[in-house]
Write a protein that holds these residues in place. Structure first.
Motif, mmCIF file in Angstrom:
data_model
loop_
_atom_site.group_PDB
_atom_site.id
_atom_site.type_symbol
_atom_site.label_atom_id
_atom_site.label_comp_id
_atom_site.label_asym_id
_atom_site.label_seq_id
_atom_site.Cartn_x
_atom_site.Cartn_y
_atom_site.Cartn_z
ATOM 1 N N GLU A 56 -12.052 -7.411 -5.079
ATOM 2 C CA GLU A 56 -12.123 -7.633 -3.622
ATOM 3 C C GLU A 56 -12.687 -9.034 -3.370
ATOM 4 O O GLU A 56 -13.688 -9.419 -3.972
ATOM 5 C CB GLU A 56 -13.005 -6.543 -2.984
ATOM 6 C CG GLU A 56 -13.486 -6.819 -1.577
ATOM 7 C CD GLU A 56 -12.373 -7.111 -0.556
ATOM 8 O OE1 GLU A 56 -11.357 -6.406 -0.541
ATOM 9 O OE2 GLU A 56 -12.532 -8.082 0.223
ATOM 10 N N SER A 65 -9.984 -2.399 7.304
ATOM 11 C CA SER A 65 -10.579 -1.071 7.076
ATOM 12 C C SER A 65 -12.003 -0.956 7.596
ATOM 13 O O SER A 65 -12.430 0.126 7.985
ATOM 14 C CB SER A 65 -10.516 -0.715 5.594
ATOM 15 O OG SER A 65 -9.172 -0.673 5.188
ATOM 16 N N PHE A 71 -9.731 5.538 14.574
ATOM 17 C CA PHE A 71 -8.918 6.677 15.006
ATOM 18 C C PHE A 71 -8.152 7.207 13.794
ATOM 19 O O PHE A 71 -7.467 6.438 13.120
ATOM 20 C CB PHE A 71 -7.864 6.245 16.043
ATOM 21 C CG PHE A 71 -8.403 5.858 17.389
ATOM 22 C CD1 PHE A 71 -9.727 5.524 17.583
ATOM 23 C CD2 PHE A 71 -7.546 5.810 18.484
ATOM 24 C CE1 PHE A 71 -10.202 5.155 18.830
ATOM 25 C CE2 PHE A 71 -8.014 5.450 19.733
ATOM 26 C CZ PHE A 71 -9.339 5.121 19.910
ATOM 27 N N VAL A 208 -8.856 -13.010 -5.849
ATOM 28 C CA VAL A 208 -7.865 -13.306 -6.885
ATOM 29 C C VAL A 208 -7.199 -14.636 -6.548
ATOM 30 O O VAL A 208 -6.709 -14.831 -5.430
ATOM 31 C CB VAL A 208 -6.832 -12.162 -6.977
ATOM 32 C CG1 VAL A 208 -5.677 -12.552 -7.888
ATOM 33 C CG2 VAL A 208 -7.516 -10.895 -7.477
ATOM 34 N N ASN A 237 -3.124 -6.197 2.491
ATOM 35 C CA ASN A 237 -2.812 -6.120 3.922
ATOM 36 C C ASN A 237 -2.543 -7.522 4.467
ATOM 37 O O ASN A 237 -1.914 -8.339 3.797
ATOM 38 C CB ASN A 237 -3.982 -5.411 4.632
ATOM 39 C CG ASN A 237 -3.685 -5.015 6.045
ATOM 40 O OD1 ASN A 237 -2.574 -4.623 6.345
ATOM 41 N ND2 ASN A 237 -4.658 -5.112 6.915
ATOM 42 N N VAL A 369 -5.408 4.084 9.086
ATOM 43 C CA VAL A 369 -6.570 4.820 8.559
ATOM 44 C C VAL A 369 -6.090 6.037 7.759
ATOM 45 O O VAL A 369 -6.430 6.205 6.579
ATOM 46 C CB VAL A 369 -7.519 5.254 9.699
ATOM 47 C CG1 VAL A 369 -8.611 6.179 9.177
ATOM 48 C CG2 VAL A 369 -8.129 4.037 10.387
#
Ligand SMILES: Cc1cc2nc3c(=O)[nH]c(=O)nc-3n(C[C@H](O)[C@H](O)[C@H](O)COP(=O)(O)OP(=O)(O)OC[C@H]3O[C@@H](n4cnc5c(N)ncnc54)[C@H](O)[C@@H]3O)c2cc1C
Length: 430
Positions: A56, A65, A71, A208, A237, A369
């Motif tokens: 990450e 996220s 929701f 990365v 994403n 989600v």
């Protein structure tokens, strides 16, 4: 008090500390990006017996996220009926995607309870009221196909919806019982802890920089370390940057803003969304609203591409809130933040084979989600060879660049005034 920053950061206890990768290591699979998708995929891959490294750039939940509205929505955009999904993905994959989405709310709440994730989870349904009478008719007409797709949707007439929302300007609409809400950053941290305890080696602060061929596999380099693995799964994403241009070009990145008010008096909490079920109406520029666990209202949306957008977002969304919630006499915006979504032209997610051994899942279109959690649950066993490519929910295709993708994200923001004018006209006169 006005905080510039995310409410979720303020109320979520500390993240699991994920050290930076500083060595040269090997693994079966490297997952790039620790949002819900990367975390759920890595967790389920480790559960399926793989040696997994998750890299990450920042810390888990840094992307959409940890910044979303929380929701849990077990349905695709309601304008996407079976015919549209079949046209985009073919009959087999369409059937599988609709089934996966219909069960995706349960996938989230099951995972939360299995791993005892403390994220203020409330499974009291997700509400979609219509913003006009005409929209109510259209939505009502879509009920049978939602039910046929396996979504546990029920129809609420205007009075029943008013009881559930306390929002008098809205009409009848849909309630999906298996939906609900979570505190998103707390869910991301909980998934990260679950993944680590399942054996995933999760490195933070490890963006990365390159992915190079390495014999039968790939060499994934960060600034201070590297991982050699047979397979790489990209779950970056909209924050992909320039790492894989073909992946970057296959999405429309769009910025979404969020605000949270001051804590509000208890009597209001008893009439406005009394079940803590989040609401998102049928406007083109959706009006979305939920309670935070500490009694604030959280809402947001898009803002025209002008200078000082965050300040503009605070003003616009506070005004919208005052218009929509008549009992709200005072609105102070105490938190405001922003995040990026990855859109696609047909609002459907994609699974792509970038190169043999490098795959990507992307394009959850602001409804990620539940969808990312559910996709990760099948990606894990698939990476472990327990599921054939042909059996995947999403077809594994080559990346398909979107024309002018770099500036395409401006499109929705530029068209916003037109959408809002049409929404307002319909709400008033139709
Ligand atoms: C403001 C907002 C509100 C939203 N509200 C909702 C909602 O209420 N309900 C809903 O269903 N969906 C919502 N969404 C969408 C939802 O948040 C996303 O679909 C979902 O979180 C996507 O998860 P992800 O794991 O694919 O991506 P992300 O969470 O964006 O994760 C991608 C990760 O990859 C990392 N990364 C990128 N490049 C690299 C690299 N080179 N090396 C290492 N790491 C890298 C990033 O740092 C990031 O942490 C919302 C989105 C936003 C922005």
């Amino acid at each position: 008090m006005m905080e510039i920053g995310s409410l979720w950061e303020a109320i979520t206890p500390a993240a699991p500390k994920c050290a930076k990768l500083t060595d040269a290591i090997t693994a079966d699979v490297v997952v790039v990006g620790a949002g819900f998708l990367g975390l759920s995929s890595a967790l389920h891959a480790a559960k399926a017996g793989l040696d997994v490294v998750l890299l990450e750039s920042h810390q888990p939940g840094f992307g959409a996220s940890g910044r979303n509205t929380g929701f849990v929505v077990p349905s695709l955009k309601t304008s996407l009926g079976p015919a549209e999904v079949v046209a985009a993905l073919g009959a087999d994959h369409a059937g599988r995607l609709l089934k996966l989405v219909a069960g995706s709310g349960r996938a989230v709440f099951d995972l939360i309870s299995r791993y005892d994730i403390d994220c203020d989870a409330v499974q009291n349904g997700w509400l979609q009221p219509a913003h006009s009478r005409a929209a109510e008719e259209v939505l009502h007409g879509r009920m049978p196909r939602l039910v046929a797709a396996g979504v546990d949707a029920e129809w609420l007439d205007r009075d029943a919806m008013l009881k559930r929302t306390g929002l008098p300007s809205l009409h009848g609409g849909i309630r999906v019982a298996s939906g609900g809400q979570i505190t998103p950053l707390a869910y991301a941290y909980g998934l990260a802890r679950a993944a680590i305890s399942a054996g995933v080696r999760l490195f933070g602060d490890s963006p990365v920089k390159s992915i190079e061929p390495d014999g039968q596999g790939w060499r994934v380099r960060t600034a201070a370390g590297e991982v050699r693995a047979r397979r790489v799964l990209m779950t970056t994403n909209a924050l992909i940057g320039n790492l894989l241009p073909e992946l970057r070009a296959s999405i429309i990145p769009a910025r979404v803003f969020q605000i949270a008010t001051q804590p509000l008096p208890r009597p209001l909490r008893e009439t406005l969304l009394p079940d803590m079920a989040p609401v998102a109406d049928t406007r083109r520029h959706t009006f979305a609203l939920r309670w935070s666990p500490d009694g604030r209202l959280v809402t947001g949306g898009m803002v025209p591409p002008l200078p000082g957008r965050m300040a503009l977002a605070r003003r616009l969304f506070a005004n919208r809130l005052r218009r929509m919630v008549p009992d709200l006499t005072e609105v102070r915006v105490e938190y405001s933040w922003t995040g990026m979504i990855a859109g696609t032209l047909d609002f459907l997610p994609r699974m792509m084979r970038i190169k043999p051994g490098i795959d990507a899942v992307i394009g959850c279109n602001g409804r990620g989600v539940a969808l990312t959690t559910a996709l990760g649950r099948e990606i894990g066993p698939w990476l472990a060879g327990r599921m054939a490519d042909a059996d995947l929910t999403l077809p594994l295709t080559a990346p398909r660049p979107i024309p002018f993708s770099r500036i395409s994200g401006l499109g929705p923001h530029l068209i916003l005034p037109v959408w809002e004018a049409r929404d307002a006209f319909e709400a008033r006169f139709r």
